[in-house]
Design an enzyme around this catalytic site. Structure first.
Site, PDB file in Angstrom:
ATOM      1  N   HIS A 169      37.654  31.161  36.211  1.00 22.57           N
ATOM      2  CA  HIS A 169      38.633  30.368  35.327  1.00 22.57           C
ATOM      3  C   HIS A 169      39.120  29.208  36.198  1.00 22.57           C
ATOM      4  O   HIS A 169      39.981  28.297  35.533  1.00 22.57           O
ATOM      5  CB  HIS A 169      39.765  31.251  35.082  1.00 22.57           C
ATOM      6  CG  HIS A 169      39.423  32.547  33.978  1.00 22.57           C
ATOM      7  ND1 HIS A 169      38.527  32.242  32.662  1.00 22.57           N
ATOM      8  CD2 HIS A 169      39.458  33.886  34.070  1.00 22.57           C
ATOM      9  CE1 HIS A 169      38.386  33.445  32.467  1.00 22.57           C
ATOM     10  NE2 HIS A 169      38.773  34.315  33.078  1.00 22.57           N
ATOM     11  N   ASP A 178      30.890  38.284  33.023  1.00 23.46           N
ATOM     12  CA  ASP A 178      32.140  38.816  32.898  1.00 23.46           C
ATOM     13  C   ASP A 178      32.619  38.619  31.244  1.00 23.46           C
ATOM     14  O   ASP A 178      31.959  38.042  30.543  1.00 23.46           O
ATOM     15  CB  ASP A 178      33.218  37.856  33.710  1.00 23.46           C
ATOM     16  CG  ASP A 178      34.758  38.396  33.728  1.00 23.46           C
ATOM     17  OD1 ASP A 178      34.779  39.113  34.767  1.00 23.46           O
ATOM     18  OD2 ASP A 178      35.091  38.081  32.656  1.00 23.46           O
ATOM     19  N   HIS A 224      35.101  37.468  29.852  1.00 22.57           N
ATOM     20  CA  HIS A 224      35.903  36.289  29.783  1.00 22.57           C
ATOM     21  C   HIS A 224      35.046  35.074  29.806  1.00 22.57           C
ATOM     22  O   HIS A 224      34.263  35.285  30.941  1.00 22.57           O
ATOM     23  CB  HIS A 224      37.311  36.191  30.358  1.00 22.57           C
ATOM     24  CG  HIS A 224      38.344  37.412  30.312  1.00 22.57           C
ATOM     25  ND1 HIS A 224      38.088  38.665  30.902  1.00 22.57           N
ATOM     26  CD2 HIS A 224      39.076  37.621  29.276  1.00 22.57           C
ATOM     27  CE1 HIS A 224      38.815  39.511  30.883  1.00 22.57           C
ATOM     28  NE2 HIS A 224      39.407  38.857  29.407  1.00 22.57           N
ATOM     29  N   ASP A 281      34.189  43.822  33.322  1.00 16.89           N
ATOM     30  CA  ASP A 281      35.204  44.100  32.227  1.00 16.89           C
ATOM     31  C   ASP A 281      34.541  44.216  30.813  1.00 16.89           C
ATOM     32  O   ASP A 281      35.227  44.305  29.911  1.00 16.89           O
ATOM     33  CB  ASP A 281      36.274  42.991  32.301  1.00 16.89           C
ATOM     34  CG  ASP A 281      35.911  41.713  32.586  1.00 16.89           C
ATOM     35  OD1 ASP A 281      36.954  40.783  32.539  1.00 16.89           O
ATOM     36  OD2 ASP A 281      34.760  41.301  32.551  1.00 16.89           O
ATOM     37  N   TYR A 305      38.613  46.086  35.335  1.00 20.32           N
ATOM     38  CA  TYR A 305      40.078  46.485  35.517  1.00 20.32           C
ATOM     39  C   TYR A 305      40.255  48.036  35.283  1.00 20.32           C
ATOM     40  O   TYR A 305      39.302  48.641  34.668  1.00 20.32           O
ATOM     41  CB  TYR A 305      40.910  45.761  34.706  1.00 20.32           C
ATOM     42  CG  TYR A 305      40.838  44.270  34.944  1.00 20.32           C
ATOM     43  CD1 TYR A 305      39.870  43.510  33.943  1.00 20.32           C
ATOM     44  CD2 TYR A 305      41.442  43.589  36.141  1.00 20.32           C
ATOM     45  CE1 TYR A 305      39.616  42.155  34.319  1.00 20.32           C
ATOM     46  CE2 TYR A 305      41.032  42.475  36.387  1.00 20.32           C
ATOM     47  CZ  TYR A 305      40.328  41.683  35.531  1.00 20.32           C
ATOM     48  OH  TYR A 305      40.257  40.303  35.826  1.00 20.32           O
TER      49      TYR A 305
HETATM   50  N1  FKS Z   1      47.222  39.705  30.592  1.00 17.26           N
HETATM   51  C1  FKS Z   1      46.205  40.673  30.189  1.00 17.26           C
HETATM   52  C2  FKS Z   1      45.835  39.728  29.186  1.00 17.26           C
HETATM   53  C3  FKS Z   1      44.488  38.549  29.554  1.00 17.26           C
HETATM   54  N2  FKS Z   1      44.960  37.813  30.218  1.00 17.26           N
HETATM   55  C4  FKS Z   1      44.140  37.231  31.402  1.00 17.26           C
HETATM   56  C5  FKS Z   1      42.756  37.504  31.259  1.00 17.26           C
HETATM   57  C6  FKS Z   1      42.334  37.084  32.673  1.00 17.26           C
HETATM   58  C7  FKS Z   1      40.674  37.497  32.799  1.00 17.26           C
HETATM   59  C8  FKS Z   1      40.233  37.299  34.321  1.00 17.26           C
HETATM   60  C9  FKS Z   1      38.923  37.610  34.707  1.00 17.26           C
HETATM   61  O1  FKS Z   1      38.432  38.900  34.204  1.00 17.26           O
HETATM   62  O2  FKS Z   1      38.061  37.041  33.728  1.00 17.26           O
HETATM   63  C10 FKS Z   1      38.554  37.284  35.994  1.00 17.26           C
HETATM   64  F1  FKS Z   1      37.134  37.375  36.157  1.00 17.26           F
HETATM   65  F2  FKS Z   1      38.689  36.088  36.301  1.00 17.26           F
HETATM   66  F3  FKS Z   1      39.253  37.995  36.765  1.00 17.26           F
HETATM   67 ZN    ZN Z   2      37.169  38.920  33.051  1.00 16.59          ZN
END
Ligand code: FKS
Ligand code: ZN
Length: 341
Positions: free
Chosen positions: A159, A195, A197, A284, A323
């Site tokens: 990100h 990933d 995201h 994830d 996670y």
């Molecule tokens: N607060 C929880 C709701 C989601 N908000 C942020 C999500 C970030 C994802 C990070 C990721 O998993 O894409 C990385 F690989 F970068 F770690």
């Molecule tokens: Zn992610």
């Protein structure tokens, strides 16, 4: 399979994450790297080394140097301003605003933030440097003629844009690794983001470049973080036209749908002429991940590794997300097993 890991990831141990209107214990916490390291060793991947002490030369080719300087100084500036909490952006340089960087640290952090979920704390920068070093060291393992490497990067990086941090990311490890491969002889490389995201930062880094193909399989940004990039019609610009491919997918996406997107991405990566693949490896996409909504099983991660290896190219996997559940270690180990199958 060489594994690169740094104990310095532990320097990234924020107390807070802004989530659902509350400051919670961050999802992206030190235990993640410990669980993953234990699991990959348990799976037989015992060739584990510390990263080489690379500087910022490669990172400066993909990130704005002023942004890197900001990362290096933000915590000290925050403390000097008399704040006692962790550094969190709360005003942002949004649509129709000046892109001048304020002198005030609250303004400056808002200029460089693309999300308010990521607190910056003492040690965050040093951990991000160590994470970047893992990725560069992994790229050098490929540059030396080896087939596979796994950089156990923490904090993650996909990100992080040219001059943006957020989503738990500061320096774009997989993007820096791609640049390192190009600096050492590769003419074209690919970054494949699996990933959950969207790899908005990686897309940002290379959107106008024709030497790096960026592909991302992810939760539809209409429904999922990072929300504001990752649509299928984002195909690159200028020199980069046709060198970006997004595969947004809906909640509940199972392996058969997800893997057909992977097959298409791999076909395009080979047609592009990539000489190596950097995988932004988040797990994830797992069915029980606490903040995501795909339905991949642990066995699917083995299949994922095997599919990626079938492209016949050298692969550097850089750890991204995944996670809260013990299976994150098994799922990463399964990808590595699939790669080497
Ligand atoms: N607060 C929880 C709701 C989601 N908000 C942020 C999500 C970030 C994802 C990070 C990721 O998993 O894409 C990385 F690989 F970068 F770690
Ligand atoms: Zn992610």
């Amino acid at each position: 399979m060489r594994v690169i890991y740094s104990e310095d990831h532990k320097l990234r141990d924020a107390r807070t994450e802004l989530h659902a209107g509350q400051l919670v214990t961050p999802f992206e916490a030190p235990f993640r790297a410990e669980w993953i390291l234990a699991a990959v060793k348990q799976a037989g991947f015992t060739d584990v080394v510390a990263p080489d002490a690379h500087g910022l030369e490669t990172a400066r080719k993909v990130h704005d140097p002023a942004y890197l300087d900001f990362l290096a100084t933000v915590w000290d500036r925050w403390v000097a301003a008399g704040f006692t909490g962790e550094a969190i952006a709360n005003s942002f340089a949004v649509r129709r605003t000046s892109q001048r960087v304020p002198d005030n640290i609250v303004g400056a952090i808002g200029h460089y933030a693309n999300a308010a979920d990521t607190s910056i704390t003492k040690g965050s920068y040093e951990a991000a440097i160590a994470s970047m070093r893992c990725a560069i060291t992994g790229a050098d393992w490929l540059n030396a003629g080896n087939r596979f490497a796994f950089a156990l990067c923490r904090p993650p990086g996909h990100h992080a844009g040219i001059d943006l941090f957020g989503g738990y990311c500061f320096i774009n490890n997989s993007g820096v690794a791609a640049q390192r491969l190009l600096d050492h002889g590769a003419r074209k490389v690919a970054v494949l983001d699996v990933d959950f995201h969207h790899g908005n930062g990686t897309q940002d880094l290379f959107y106008h470049r024709g030497d790096v193909f960026t592909a991302s399989l992810h939760g539809d940004p209409m429904q999922a973080f990072p929300y504001f990039l990752g649509h299928a019609d984002e195909e690159g610009e200028g020199e980069g036209t046709g060198a970006n491919r997004n595969y947004p997918m809906p909640p509940g996406t199972p392996w058969d749908v997800w893997s057909s997107a992977l097959a298409d991405a791999l076909t395009r990566i080979k047609a592009f002429g990539a000489e190596a693949i950097v995988v932004a490896l988040g797990v994830d996409t797992f069915e029980r991940d606490p903040i995501s909504f795909f339905s991949l099983t642990s066995d699917d991660f083995t299949r994922m590794g095997a599919m990626i290896a079938s492209a016949g190219l050298p692969v550097l996997a850089c750890m991204e997300g995944g996670y809260g559940v013990p299976e994150i270690g098994l799922n990463v180990a399964n990808v590595l097993k699939g790669l080497e199958a």
